[in-house]
Design a protein around this motif. Structure first.
Motif, mmCIF file in Angstrom:
data_model
loop_
_atom_site.group_PDB
_atom_site.id
_atom_site.type_symbol
_atom_site.label_atom_id
_atom_site.label_comp_id
_atom_site.label_asym_id
_atom_site.label_seq_id
_atom_site.Cartn_x
_atom_site.Cartn_y
_atom_site.Cartn_z
ATOM 1 N N PHE A 80 0.818 -1.207 0.000
ATOM 2 C CA PHE A 80 0.000 0.000 0.000
ATOM 3 C C PHE A 80 0.854 1.260 0.000
ATOM 4 O O PHE A 80 0.470 2.270 -0.582
ATOM 5 N N LYS A 81 2.010 1.207 0.639
ATOM 6 C CA LYS A 81 2.909 2.361 0.618
ATOM 7 C C LYS A 81 3.395 2.643 -0.797
ATOM 8 O O LYS A 81 3.587 3.796 -1.184
ATOM 9 N N ARG A 93 -5.367 0.560 -4.865
ATOM 10 C CA ARG A 93 -6.203 1.181 -3.852
ATOM 11 C C ARG A 93 -6.839 0.074 -3.023
ATOM 12 O O ARG A 93 -6.974 -1.056 -3.481
ATOM 13 N N LEU A 94 -7.210 0.435 -1.837
ATOM 14 C CA LEU A 94 -7.865 -0.548 -0.975
ATOM 15 C C LEU A 94 -9.146 -1.017 -1.640
ATOM 16 O O LEU A 94 -9.989 -0.218 -2.019
ATOM 17 N N GLU A 95 -9.266 -2.337 -1.840
ATOM 18 C CA GLU A 95 -10.435 -2.881 -2.499
ATOM 19 C C GLU A 95 -11.453 -3.334 -1.469
ATOM 20 O O GLU A 95 -11.106 -3.847 -0.426
ATOM 21 N N LEU A 96 -12.736 -3.143 -1.796
ATOM 22 C CA LEU A 96 -13.799 -3.583 -0.916
ATOM 23 C C LEU A 96 -14.342 -4.899 -1.404
ATOM 24 O O LEU A 96 -14.530 -5.102 -2.605
ATOM 25 N N VAL A 97 -14.575 -5.798 -0.477
ATOM 26 C CA VAL A 97 -15.120 -7.085 -0.858
ATOM 27 C C VAL A 97 -16.583 -6.934 -1.220
ATOM 28 O O VAL A 97 -17.277 -6.045 -0.742
ATOM 29 N N THR A 98 -17.055 -7.794 -2.109
ATOM 30 C CA THR A 98 -18.452 -7.743 -2.533
ATOM 31 C C THR A 98 -19.313 -8.696 -1.738
ATOM 32 O O THR A 98 -20.531 -8.600 -1.757
#
Length: 256
Positions: free
Chosen positions: A160-161, A166-171
């Motif tokens: 992430f650094k 990008r931070l992914e959101l789970v579905t």
């Protein structure tokens, strides 16, 4: 360290939810269901039992520091022996270590990244890096699983650094709860879904987030978490307390 099943994970979310609600509301919150998994989440914990026999020391001269957090003495001895074999280049022994630890490493990375694909990739990278570094592994009075978790945590942080994603959101729907609730405290408890908790967790400082994931969702002890974070047991307790308090502040107003 691979100790939590589906029911235990549900209890982990319940314990985290109850801890947050205890901060959010002056009303007493019903305690989550009891059980061995929740017992491990209590603050009064015993450090992992070190293997007293330097018989697993191999030729590295650090056998007296060999330890494992497994509850069974037989399993502790088996895993320490496998580590000793893997350190000498035994790929089959490393494969057995992979079988034992990969679920807990993947689970941590999944909750750390909230992406199944990224967790898969970083889990593979964790064990690949561990395999290449086995001859450099030294017992330092901490569990081999804690060493793996440190590698996984560092890889996720570096990822992430570096800004590679990008931070992914789970579905997947993580908000399963019983709609047939009774009483105001139970209603609030149900409305604070797993998804809301996970979203709030992503906004915590790294150490606080990782501490809560390891303590509540991984079921790791204070001592194990301290080993991964490179902190003292007391510092981990403070991190957990600050993390829960800050998590409570991040819960959306409508769910308070």
């Amino acid at each position: 360290m691979d100790r939590l099943g589906k029911d235990d994970l549900t209890h982990g979310f319940d314990a985290l939810r109850a801890a947050v609600l205890a901060v959010l509301s002056p009303l007493p919150v019903a305690a989550p269901a009891s059980g061995p998994a929740l017992d491990r989440l209590l603050m009064s914990e015993v450090a992992a039992t070190a293997d007293p026999g330097g018989a697993h020391g191999g030729g590295f001269g650090d056998g007296e520091l060999a330890t494992s957090s497994e509850e069974s003495e037989e399993e502790r001895s088996r895993l320490i022996a496998l580590v000793e074999l893997a350190r000498t280049g035994d790929k089959e022994a490393f494969g057995l270590l992979y079988d034992h630890y990969h679920v807990s490493v993947h689970r941590f990375l999944y909750y750390r990244t909230r992406s199944q694909t990224l967790a898969d990739d970083l889990t593979s990278e964790t064990f690949f890096k561990a395999l290449r570094s086995m001859n450099n592994f030294r017992w330092q009075g901490r569990d081999f699983g804690a060493w793996l978790m440190t590698i996984a945590r560092n890889l996720a942080t570096d990822h992430f650094k570096a800004g590679r994603t990008r931070l992914e959101l789970v579905t997947e729907d993580m908000s399963q709860h019983d709609d047939a609730t009774e009483g105001p405290e139970t209603a609030v408890l149900a409305s604070l879904t797993n998804e809301a908790l996970m979203q709030a967790l992503t906004e915590l400082p790294d150490e606080q987030r990782d501490c809560l994931i390891m303590r509540f969702l991984q079921g790791m002890s204070i001592a194990e978490t301290a080993a991964v974070l490179g902190r003292s047991d007391g510092a981990v307790k403070q991190l957990q307390l600050r993390g829960v308090r800050n998590l409570a502040k991040l819960i959306p107003e409508g769910l308070r």
